[in-house]
Design a protein around this motif. Structure first.
Motif, PDB file in Angstrom:
ATOM      1  N   LEU A  92     -31.444   8.020 -45.107  1.00 13.81           N
ATOM      2  CA  LEU A  92     -31.846   9.386 -44.810  1.00 13.81           C
ATOM      3  C   LEU A  92     -33.320   9.409 -44.450  1.00 13.81           C
ATOM      4  N   ASN A  93     -33.620   9.814 -43.219  1.00 13.90           N
ATOM      5  CA  ASN A  93     -34.995   9.947 -42.777  1.00 13.90           C
ATOM      6  C   ASN A  93     -35.539  11.274 -43.313  1.00 13.90           C
ATOM      7  N   GLU A  94     -36.390  11.192 -44.316  1.00 18.31           N
ATOM      8  CA  GLU A  94     -36.876  12.402 -44.974  1.00 18.31           C
ATOM      9  C   GLU A  94     -37.764  13.242 -44.065  1.00 18.31           C
ATOM     10  N   ASN A  95     -38.369  12.628 -43.063  1.00 22.02           N
ATOM     11  CA  ASN A  95     -39.239  13.383 -42.161  1.00 22.02           C
ATOM     12  C   ASN A  95     -38.446  14.286 -41.225  1.00 22.02           C
ATOM     13  N   SER A  96     -37.268  13.798 -40.775  1.00 18.29           N
ATOM     14  CA  SER A  96     -36.474  14.563 -39.815  1.00 18.29           C
ATOM     15  C   SER A  96     -35.124  15.004 -40.358  1.00 18.29           C
ATOM     16  N   ASN A  97     -34.758  14.492 -41.548  1.00 17.94           N
ATOM     17  CA  ASN A  97     -33.433  14.734 -42.150  1.00 17.94           C
ATOM     18  C   ASN A  97     -32.297  14.126 -41.341  1.00 17.94           C
ATOM     19  N   ASP A  98     -32.619  13.224 -40.430  1.00 17.51           N
ATOM     20  CA  ASP A  98     -31.579  12.514 -39.696  1.00 17.51           C
ATOM     21  C   ASP A  98     -30.932  11.469 -40.609  1.00 17.51           C
ATOM     22  N   VAL A  99     -29.629  11.278 -40.421  1.00 15.45           N
ATOM     23  CA  VAL A  99     -28.881  10.295 -41.196  1.00 15.45           C
ATOM     24  C   VAL A  99     -28.527   9.122 -40.300  1.00 15.45           C
ATOM     25  N   PHE A 100     -28.903   7.904 -40.712  1.00 16.09           N
ATOM     26  CA  PHE A 100     -28.574   6.696 -39.977  1.00 16.09           C
ATOM     27  C   PHE A 100     -27.497   5.951 -40.748  1.00 16.09           C
ATOM     28  N   ILE A 101     -26.370   5.718 -40.100  1.00 14.38           N
ATOM     29  CA  ILE A 101     -25.223   5.111 -40.777  1.00 14.38           C
ATOM     30  C   ILE A 101     -25.352   3.591 -40.742  1.00 14.38           C
ATOM     31  N   ARG A 102     -25.496   2.995 -41.921  1.00  5.44           N
ATOM     32  CA  ARG A 102     -25.598   1.539 -42.020  1.00  5.44           C
ATOM     33  C   ARG A 102     -24.209   0.906 -41.999  1.00  5.44           C
ATOM     34  N   LYS A 103     -23.343   1.382 -42.903  1.00  5.01           N
ATOM     35  CA  LYS A 103     -21.971   0.881 -42.997  1.00  5.01           C
ATOM     36  C   LYS A 103     -21.052   2.042 -43.332  1.00  5.01           C
ATOM     37  N   TRP A 104     -19.776   1.920 -42.933  1.00  5.99           N
ATOM     38  CA  TRP A 104     -18.814   2.960 -43.287  1.00  5.99           C
ATOM     39  C   TRP A 104     -17.423   2.363 -43.375  1.00  5.99           C
ATOM     40  N   GLU A 105     -16.562   3.066 -44.107  1.00  5.97           N
ATOM     41  CA  GLU A 105     -15.192   2.592 -44.307  1.00  5.97           C
ATOM     42  C   GLU A 105     -14.383   2.826 -43.038  1.00  5.97           C
ATOM     43  N   THR A 106     -13.687   1.760 -42.579  1.00 11.67           N
ATOM     44  CA  THR A 106     -12.984   1.876 -41.300  1.00 11.67           C
ATOM     45  C   THR A 106     -11.524   1.435 -41.371  1.00 11.67           C
ATOM     46  N   ASN A 107     -10.911   1.453 -42.564  1.00 11.78           N
ATOM     47  CA  ASN A 107      -9.462   1.269 -42.587  1.00 11.78           C
ATOM     48  C   ASN A 107      -8.834   2.295 -41.657  1.00 11.78           C
ATOM     49  N   ILE A 108      -7.792   1.883 -40.942  1.00 13.20           N
ATOM     50  CA  ILE A 108      -7.235   2.742 -39.898  1.00 13.20           C
ATOM     51  C   ILE A 108      -6.782   4.087 -40.464  1.00 13.20           C
ATOM     52  N   HIS A 109      -6.336   4.097 -41.729  1.00 11.28           N
ATOM     53  CA  HIS A 109      -5.970   5.351 -42.393  1.00 11.28           C
ATOM     54  C   HIS A 109      -7.022   5.661 -43.455  1.00 11.28           C
ATOM     55  N   PRO A 110      -7.571   6.870 -43.462  1.00 11.95           N
ATOM     56  CA  PRO A 110      -8.598   7.207 -44.463  1.00 11.95           C
ATOM     57  C   PRO A 110      -7.996   7.380 -45.854  1.00 11.95           C
ATOM     58  N   ARG A 111      -8.860   7.519 -46.837  1.00 11.28           N
ATOM     59  CA  ARG A 111      -8.394   7.830 -48.192  1.00 11.28           C
ATOM     60  C   ARG A 111      -7.764   9.221 -48.203  1.00 11.28           C
ATOM     61  N   MET A 112      -6.862   9.451 -49.164  1.00  6.70           N
ATOM     62  CA  MET A 112      -6.136  10.723 -49.182  1.00  6.70           C
ATOM     63  C   MET A 112      -6.037  11.281 -50.597  1.00  6.70           C
ATOM     64  N   ILE A 113      -6.314  12.581 -50.729  1.00 10.20           N
ATOM     65  CA  ILE A 113      -6.037  13.322 -51.964  1.00 10.20           C
ATOM     66  C   ILE A 113      -4.841  14.216 -51.674  1.00 10.20           C
TER      67      ILE A 113
END
Length: 528
Positions: A83-104
């Motif tokens: 999180l860039n505190e100066n601009s509040n921009d979010v830079f994505i380093r890693k993310w979950e990419t299983n073809i189906h997302p988690r489900m509730i």
């Protein structure tokens, strides 16, 4: 009197839900964990609306309690971001990419504790893409260091350190770069430096954080240093060179041999090469030179990607063999017989799809007015006379890049084979779908969506004699953006693969979007 009607229990349409996840290998001081999902409360997969979680040091868990609806299944994913505190921009380093997302599910009443990247007995984690930050890639290859004879045979470690520019003065010089100090310096906020050596060793061929003394460069290596930054124009780059003494003990640090600086105004917009002097660390005299290439990858201006799904590393187990239509129904100018339908036309693509092709491969380049069009060769032939009065002595070869879309589609154009052989192979001027230069958007709209596309991005390549196939006038970032924008806006559910013979184009496509896979094409006699 009638009996009062029994009270109906109010339907619970929402509930409080605590998301909790354990994330190994994260620095809580620099990186944060976020959650996103398909509901408004979770940001609807929009990376600008994702929810930051709180780190609980006692349990080593990332936690966040949110109100979620009970009227639908809630889908969600986790991401590691800066999180860039100066601009509040979010830079994505890693993310979950299983073809189906988690489900509730609607029937679930109690939260579970998740493990980042692991669910459904599968593990799926990918690096992010460029949202508001820029990638600067330094490429050291072809034995880039030319040093004085006493250093010529020694192995050298190369380290690239971004340093802040102080405007109005000289660049700030880190003391550790001008002495034997071995302390590691703090990177500017939001800056990430990763290194990879292209080799068959899995320990060094994947991008990893740069170490204190950089990475060793060996003869004929290709060493890549990726610097990701939100403010590329405010950074200079210090390149340090280290070498281990033959008399040093195993625990001794390397000697600081020399250094050079790269200023941001030295870079061309997208790509280029630099040859810079290497200065001795002790006497501050020239030691030699370093030659390296660089690539600047900028984010797409429009927000066209999200966190809903990625096919970049997905392959369905049922795809045991796919039929691919090359240029549609096949190349039509390789031999005089050729095909009955002109290559890379809507008619050719449709015929290949109707014949059972799973994927259609075709070539994409830009017209003069920067419209992505489908065509293989860099040049076409045009006649200065009307269609029925053509004389082949009047043929003129022109680059596709020098003609607008209107020119390409309305003028009578000939393939190079037709122009040079003085023989017309196709008489299809009155058949719209048989005309060359359909746009990429036209193809996405005209072909059955169940047929996938292998979109090959055409870019000029260097020949053996050092010349290039074509002097391409387009900036590489602009060219890639124009193609990606059309695909990301119009592909829908279609399967897409991007491919190119140019490795820099592949690097750009991979870092500018997160949805589709990228295939590097190569021709070699020594692959097997």
């Amino acid at each position: 009197m009638s009996e009062p009607e029994p009270e109906q229990k109010a339907e619970l349409i929402s509930q409080q839900w605590q998301f909790s996840v354990t994330v190994p290998d994260i620095n809580p001081l620099k990186e944060k964990v976020f959650v996103t999902g398909n509901t408004p409360e979770l940001g609807e997969w929009d990376y600008t609306k994702i929810i930051m979680m709180d780190y609980d040091e006692a349990s080593n868990l990332w936690l966040k309690t949110l109100t979620i609806p009970n009227t639908c299944e809630v889908l969600y994913r986790y991401a590691i971001c800066f999180l860039n505190e100066n601009s509040n921009d979010v830079f994505i380093r890693k993310w979950e990419t299983n073809i189906h997302p988690r489900m509730i599910k609607q029937t679930m009443l109690h939260p579970t504790q998740d493990v980042f990247g692991e669910y459904d007995k599968k593990q799926g984690i990918s690096t992010g893409w460029l949202t508001n930050q820029t990638l600067i890639q330094f490429k050291f290859s072809n034995n880039p260091l030319q040093l004085k004879s006493r250093l010529a045979e020694r192995l050298i470690n190369i380290k690239v350190t971004p340093v802040k520019l102080f405007f109005g003065t000289e660049p700030h010089i880190e003391e550790s770069s001008l002495s034997t100090d071995t302390t590691d310096t703090e990177l500017p906020a939001g800056v990430l430096v990763e290194v990879a050596t292209l080799a068959n060793d899995p320990n060094i061929c994947h991008l990893k954080p740069q170490e204190q003394f950089g990475r060793e460069y060996k003869l004929n290596d290709v060493l890549l240093v990726n610097v990701t930054t939100p403010n590329p124009k405010q950074l200079a780059y210090l390149i340090d060179f280290y070498s281990y003494s033959s008399r040093a003990a195993s625990e001794d640090p390397p000697c600081h041999v020399g250094y050079t600086y790269v200023l941001p105004n030295m870079f061309k917009p997208s790509e280029g090469n630099l040859e810079l002097p290497v200065t001795c660390n002790v006497k501050h005299r020239p030691l030699g030179t370093v030659n390296f290439g660089y690539l600047t990858v900028c984010p797409i201006q429009e927000k066209l990607c999200n966190l809903q799904v990625s096919y970049a590393k997905y392959w369905d187990s049922s795809w045991t063999g796919l039929e691919v239509g090359h240029r549609g129904l096949g190349a039509s100018f390789k031999t005089k017989e050729g095909n009955a339908i002109r290559e890379n036309t809507i008619a050719s693509l449709k015929k290949a799809a109707a014949s059972g092709a799973d994927l259609l491969e075709f070539d994409v380049q830009l017209s003069k007015d920067m419209i992505p069009v489908i065509y293989h060769d860099f040049y076409v032939c045009i006649s200065m006379k009307r269609k029925k009065e053509i004389e082949f002595t009047e043929m003129l070869e022109l680059p596709v890049k020098d003609l607008t879309l209107e020119h390409l589609q309305k003028l009578k154009v000939y393939h190079l084979v037709e122009g040079r052989s003085k023989e017309t192979l196709f008489f299809d001027d009155d058949l719209d779908e048989h005309q060359p230069f359909p746009t990429l958007e036209d193809a996405l709209k005209a072909i059955d969506i169940h047929v996938g596309f292998n979109v090959e991005l055409k870019w000029t390549m260097e020949m053996n004699d050092g010349t290039f196939e074509l002097n391409n006038p387009f900036d590489m970032n602009t060219y890639v953006d124009k193609v990606l924008e059309v695909v990301l806006k119009h592909a829908g559910e279609r399967r897409i693969v991007f491919s190119c013979f140019n490795p820099d184009i592949c690097t750009m496509v991979r870092n500018k979007q997160n949805k589709y896979p990228v295939m590097f094409l190569t021709v070699s006699e020594n692959l097997f």
